[in-house]
Design an enzyme around this catalytic site. Structure first.
Site, PDB file in Angstrom:
ATOM      1  N   ASP A 203      -0.857   2.247   0.636  1.00 38.96           N
ATOM      2  CA  ASP A 203       0.125   1.485   0.764  1.00 38.96           C
ATOM      3  C   ASP A 203       0.087   0.087  -0.450  1.00 38.96           C
ATOM      4  O   ASP A 203      -1.051  -0.155  -0.577  1.00 38.96           O
ATOM      5  CB  ASP A 203       0.289   1.114   2.205  1.00 38.96           C
ATOM      6  CG  ASP A 203       1.737   0.275   2.378  1.00 38.96           C
ATOM      7  OD1 ASP A 203       2.491   0.496   1.519  1.00 38.96           O
ATOM      8  OD2 ASP A 203       1.851  -0.349   3.737  1.00 38.96           O
TER       9      ASP A 203
ATOM     10  N   ASN B 213       9.799   9.262   3.093  1.00 38.18           N
ATOM     11  CA  ASN B 213       9.725   8.671   1.948  1.00 38.18           C
ATOM     12  C   ASN B 213      11.477   9.297   1.065  1.00 38.18           C
ATOM     13  O   ASN B 213      11.667   8.615   0.163  1.00 38.18           O
ATOM     14  CB  ASN B 213       8.721   9.206   1.167  1.00 38.18           C
ATOM     15  CG  ASN B 213       7.492   8.171   1.395  1.00 38.18           C
ATOM     16  OD1 ASN B 213       6.271   8.413   1.128  1.00 38.18           O
ATOM     17  ND2 ASN B 213       7.684   6.870   1.946  1.00 38.18           N
TER      18      ASN B 213
HETATM   19  C1  FPP Z   1       3.311   3.161  -0.929  1.00 40.27           C
HETATM   20  O1  FPP Z   1       3.431   2.278  -1.662  1.00 40.27           O
HETATM   21  C2  FPP Z   1       2.916   4.440  -1.484  1.00 40.27           C
HETATM   22  C3  FPP Z   1       3.378   5.668  -1.444  1.00 40.27           C
HETATM   23  C4  FPP Z   1       4.984   5.666  -1.108  1.00 40.27           C
HETATM   24  C5  FPP Z   1       3.064   7.000  -1.697  1.00 40.27           C
HETATM   25  C6  FPP Z   1       1.646   6.740  -2.323  1.00 40.27           C
HETATM   26  C7  FPP Z   1       2.161   7.371  -3.750  1.00 40.27           C
HETATM   27  C8  FPP Z   1       1.258   7.419  -4.827  1.00 40.27           C
HETATM   28  C9  FPP Z   1       0.011   6.788  -4.737  1.00 40.27           C
HETATM   29  C10 FPP Z   1       1.718   7.808  -6.007  1.00 40.27           C
HETATM   30  C11 FPP Z   1       1.956   9.415  -5.996  1.00 40.27           C
HETATM   31  C12 FPP Z   1       0.720  10.156  -5.921  1.00 40.27           C
HETATM   32  C13 FPP Z   1       0.157  11.134  -6.230  1.00 40.27           C
HETATM   33  C14 FPP Z   1      -0.741  11.909  -5.830  1.00 40.27           C
HETATM   34  C15 FPP Z   1       0.850  11.813  -7.389  1.00 40.27           C
HETATM   35  P1  FPP Z   1       4.950   1.396  -1.440  1.00 40.27           P
HETATM   36  O2  FPP Z   1       5.843   1.799  -2.289  1.00 40.27           O
HETATM   37  O3  FPP Z   1       5.335   1.704   0.085  1.00 40.27           O
HETATM   38  O4  FPP Z   1       4.404  -0.187  -1.405  1.00 40.27           O
HETATM   39  P2  FPP Z   1       5.146  -1.301  -0.791  1.00 40.27           P
HETATM   40  O5  FPP Z   1       5.099  -1.244   0.542  1.00 40.27           O
HETATM   41  O6  FPP Z   1       4.248  -2.624  -1.307  1.00 40.27           O
HETATM   42  O7  FPP Z   1       6.520  -1.195  -1.188  1.00 40.27           O
END
Ligand code: FPP
Length: 250
Positions: A17, A65
């Site tokens: 996250d 998501n």
């Molecule tokens: C959370 O950050 C992350 C995700 C939505 C999922 C994780 C995705 C990746 C690491 C990239 C894709 C992965 C692969 C394996 C290709 P957020 O966007 O919720 O962060 P925030 O809470 O700060 O907005």
């Protein structure tokens, strides 16, 4: 590869996250945070193995998501496609078994094809497994398992009154996986967010303020050290645990 320590958690699961906040703090588009997040996925995949972990499960895309803005969903899918194309060679070279959990059948066809090929070409590796949770949600997993269990009861393969957890858990996506020993969530949030709710029943949790793109091998090592300071009791008393622990871990 460093020798695994006796105390390394065999299975570590991570809620990655903070990509969005990492980007916002730098005045960058959220997509850049996700792109950097993929770099961290690469680093941590090999860092975990160096630290003696046998299985690493990463929460890469939840069922929820899909509700994000369409362009962000598109970015995440493109990154996943790019990542899979690039990593297959690395997984084969470095003997990483790759697999997924989640409703992958609902992902775009190009990605499905890559997932199948990557899992197929790495399925014979036994030392270390990387699991991506994709289009995953624990409640959906329970519903899928309940449906499969009901079908098995209907055709006589399962018994309705069978009281064993193992006779139900074999219908979960994780049927052939050990439960996670340690679940880490980055970015300072202290939530489970529909991730491995049943499998993490006895897991230890570590919450770190570090945003996922900044998460390093040292952070993973610190989380494992924290895990190693805890006593896992699985519902027993401390005295019972100490009486049954092998001499080297007492
Ligand atoms: C959370 O950050 C992350 C995700 C939505 C999922 C994780 C995705 C990746 C690491 C990239 C894709 C992965 C692969 C394996 C290709 P957020 O966007 O919720 O962060 P925030 O809470 O700060 O907005």
């Amino acid at each position: 590869m460093a020798a695994p320590t006796a105390n390394s958690p065999a299975h570590v699961a991570i809620i990655m996250d903070g990509n969005g906040r990492w980007a916002t703090q730098r005045g960058l588009p959220r997509a850049e945070g996700h792109r950097r997040g993929v770099e961290t996925v690469r680093t941590i995949t090999f860092a975990a193995r160096d630290l003696g972990v046998r299985m690493l499960t990463l929460y890469a895309f939840s069922i929820e998501n899909w509700k994000r803005p369409q362009d962000e969903v598109g970015t995440l899918m493109s990154l996943l496609e790019f990542y899979l194309k690039k990593e297959l060679e690395t997984f084969v070279r470095d003997r990483v078994r790759f697999r997924t959990i989640g409703r992958t059948e609902e992902l775009p066809a190009g990605i499905r094809k890559l997932l199948t090929a990557t899992a197929e070409e790495t399925k014979h590796f036994t030392d270390y497994t990387l699991v991506l949770a994709l289009n995953y949600g624990a409640r959906t997993e329970v519903m899928d398992a309940a449906r499969a269990y009901a079908a098995a009861v209907a055709n006589g393969e399962a018994k309705l009154n069978d009281p064993n957890w193992s006779s139900f858990s074999r219908y979960l996506y994780t049927s052939d996986m050990p439960d996670p020993d340690l679940v880490i969530r980055t970015s300072g949030e202290r939530r489970v967010s529909n991730f491995l709710l049943l499998q993490a029943a006895y897991a230890e949790f570590v919450f770190t303020p570090v945003l996922w793109p900044d998460f390093t091998k040292a952070d993973l090592e610190a989380a494992i050290a924290d895990y190693n300071r805890r006593e896992r009791r699985f519902g027993l008393t401390s005295e019972q645990i100490r009486a049954t622990a092998p001499a080297n871990v007492r």
